[in-house]
Design a protein around this motif. Structure first.
Motif, PDB file in Angstrom:
ATOM      1  N   LYS A  71      61.634  36.238 -24.941  1.00  0.00           N
ATOM      2  CA  LYS A  71      60.863  36.700 -23.784  1.00  0.00           C
ATOM      3  C   LYS A  71      59.430  37.072 -24.155  1.00  0.00           C
ATOM      4  O   LYS A  71      58.471  36.604 -23.527  1.00  0.00           O
ATOM      5  CB  LYS A  71      61.554  37.896 -23.139  1.00  0.00           C
ATOM      6  CG  LYS A  71      60.781  38.459 -21.943  1.00  0.00           C
ATOM      7  CD  LYS A  71      61.376  39.762 -21.429  1.00  0.00           C
ATOM      8  CE  LYS A  71      60.509  40.340 -20.332  1.00  0.00           C
ATOM      9  NZ  LYS A  71      60.980  41.670 -19.881  1.00  0.00           N
ATOM     10  N   ASP A  88      61.330  33.386 -14.035  1.00  0.00           N
ATOM     11  CA  ASP A  88      60.961  34.790 -14.067  1.00  0.00           C
ATOM     12  C   ASP A  88      61.299  35.328 -15.458  1.00  0.00           C
ATOM     13  O   ASP A  88      62.417  35.158 -15.943  1.00  0.00           O
ATOM     14  CB  ASP A  88      61.750  35.531 -12.988  1.00  0.00           C
ATOM     15  CG  ASP A  88      61.428  37.017 -12.957  1.00  0.00           C
ATOM     16  OD1 ASP A  88      60.588  37.458 -13.749  1.00  0.00           O
ATOM     17  OD2 ASP A  88      62.036  37.728 -12.129  1.00  0.00           O
ATOM     18  N   ASP A  90      61.944  38.219 -16.404  1.00  0.00           N
ATOM     19  CA  ASP A  90      63.042  39.182 -16.384  1.00  0.00           C
ATOM     20  C   ASP A  90      64.389  38.481 -16.540  1.00  0.00           C
ATOM     21  O   ASP A  90      65.336  39.055 -17.086  1.00  0.00           O
ATOM     22  CB  ASP A  90      63.031  39.987 -15.080  1.00  0.00           C
ATOM     23  CG  ASP A  90      61.887  40.984 -15.039  1.00  0.00           C
ATOM     24  OD1 ASP A  90      61.375  41.336 -16.124  1.00  0.00           O
ATOM     25  OD2 ASP A  90      61.489  41.411 -13.935  1.00  0.00           O
ATOM     26  N   GLU A  93      65.297  38.196 -20.155  1.00  0.00           N
ATOM     27  CA  GLU A  93      65.826  39.445 -20.708  1.00  0.00           C
ATOM     28  C   GLU A  93      67.281  39.653 -20.285  1.00  0.00           C
ATOM     29  O   GLU A  93      68.112  40.101 -21.080  1.00  0.00           O
ATOM     30  CB  GLU A  93      64.971  40.620 -20.260  1.00  0.00           C
ATOM     31  CG  GLU A  93      65.379  41.945 -20.884  1.00  0.00           C
ATOM     32  CD  GLU A  93      64.412  43.059 -20.583  1.00  0.00           C
ATOM     33  OE1 GLU A  93      64.591  44.164 -21.131  1.00  0.00           O
ATOM     34  OE2 GLU A  93      63.458  42.828 -19.803  1.00  0.00           O
ATOM     35  N   ASN A  94      67.586  39.319 -19.033  1.00  0.00           N
ATOM     36  CA  ASN A  94      68.968  39.459 -18.555  1.00  0.00           C
ATOM     37  C   ASN A  94      69.917  38.587 -19.370  1.00  0.00           C
ATOM     38  O   ASN A  94      71.014  39.018 -19.750  1.00  0.00           O
ATOM     39  CB  ASN A  94      69.054  39.076 -17.075  1.00  0.00           C
ATOM     40  CG  ASN A  94      68.375  40.084 -16.170  1.00  0.00           C
ATOM     41  OD1 ASN A  94      68.264  41.270 -16.512  1.00  0.00           O
ATOM     42  ND2 ASN A  94      67.908  39.636 -15.016  1.00  0.00           N
TER      43      ASN A  94
END
Length: 258
Positions: A71, A88, A90, A93-94
């Motif tokens: 990321k 995205d 994020d 990271e998920n």
């Protein structure tokens, strides 16, 4: 290489550049002559004659960083290259949080995070859900929780084993861990379930399913290109002795003629 895989690779502009320009140039150079020795200097000159745009290279790098879950590196590269990320940040990271949960053996946390991200991933993929449940059983056995393992296998996995011969076979293999315990006679096909590689395999399957749910490739395009390069090199070897790419450092070395 299968036709379907080649078609999927062709859908990528970076791969198309290689297939339509670079590979034909190298193939024509080799196949139009009798088998001969191709020296490093000539090989490198022809490679450098083929131009690949900076935009294509940037997309390949970004794709690799996103797929592999880097990321911070993807964010920094996006700024430096002045390009938009295909996803995205994020979501990267998920995915990495889910992968880390599986690699430390916390399957329950991983399942919760997958469902929070997209419940349909497991609802529509019974095979993947079984793999996660199997991994949870393995973790019970690893921790010596025999009673919990037996109850979990009976309640969660046995019904699924009745639905699929493949699931039943995997359940039997996993339960064999209890039968052999730490015996030196334990078959490698059973003992490997307790290896870190098994956790990584499960994490990779989950990561691929998440990427697919985002309409992304399951594998970085660079990996596919490398596989294609190795295939092309093997084909060329039939007609010429040529410099071979050393995958450990990315350099070409002279090949000893056969």
């Amino acid at each position: 290489m299968g036709a379907s895989r080649l078609c999927r690779l062709r859908a990528c502009p970076e791969v198309t550049t290689f297939l339509d320009i670079k590979l034909p140039a190298l193939v024509s150079f080799v196949f139009l002559m009798p088998k001969a020795k191709i020296y490093l200097e000539e090989w490198e000159r022809r490679l450098h004659d083929v131009q690949v745009s900076k935009e294509d290279l940037n997309r390949l790098v970004m794709d690799y960083l996103v797929i592999e879950g880097y990321k911070s590196a993807a964010e920094e590269f996006s700024k430096e290259a002045g390009m938009n990320s295909p996803v995205d940040f994020d979501s990267i990271e998920n995915r990495m949080n889910i992968r880390e949960a599986l690699q430390r053996g916390d399957v329950g946390d991983a399942i919760t995070r997958v469902n929070d991200l997209n419940p349909e991933i497991l609802d529509t993929n019974p095979s993947l859900y079984f793999r996660l449940q199997q991994q949870k059983l393995i973790e019970y056995i690893r921790q010596g929780k025999v009673t919990e393992a037996l109850q979990f296998a009976q309640d969660e996995l046995a019904p699924r084993g009745e639905e699929s011969p493949e699931f039943l076979s995997e359940l039997e293999r996993t339960m064999a861990l209890l039968a052999f315990e730490s015996s030196p006679l334990m078959p490698s096909s059973v003992s490997e379930l307790l290896s870190p590689a098994q956790r990584m395999k499960t994490a990779a399957e989950v990561n691929a399913a998440i990427l697919e749910s985002f309409s992304q490739g399951k594998e970085a395009k660079l990996v596919g290109l490398l596989r294609l390069l190795c295939w092309g090199e093997a084909m060329l070897e039939e007609r010429a002795d040529l410099p071979k790419l050393d995958l450990s450092d990315g350099t070409f070395g002279e090949r000893v003629g056969r």
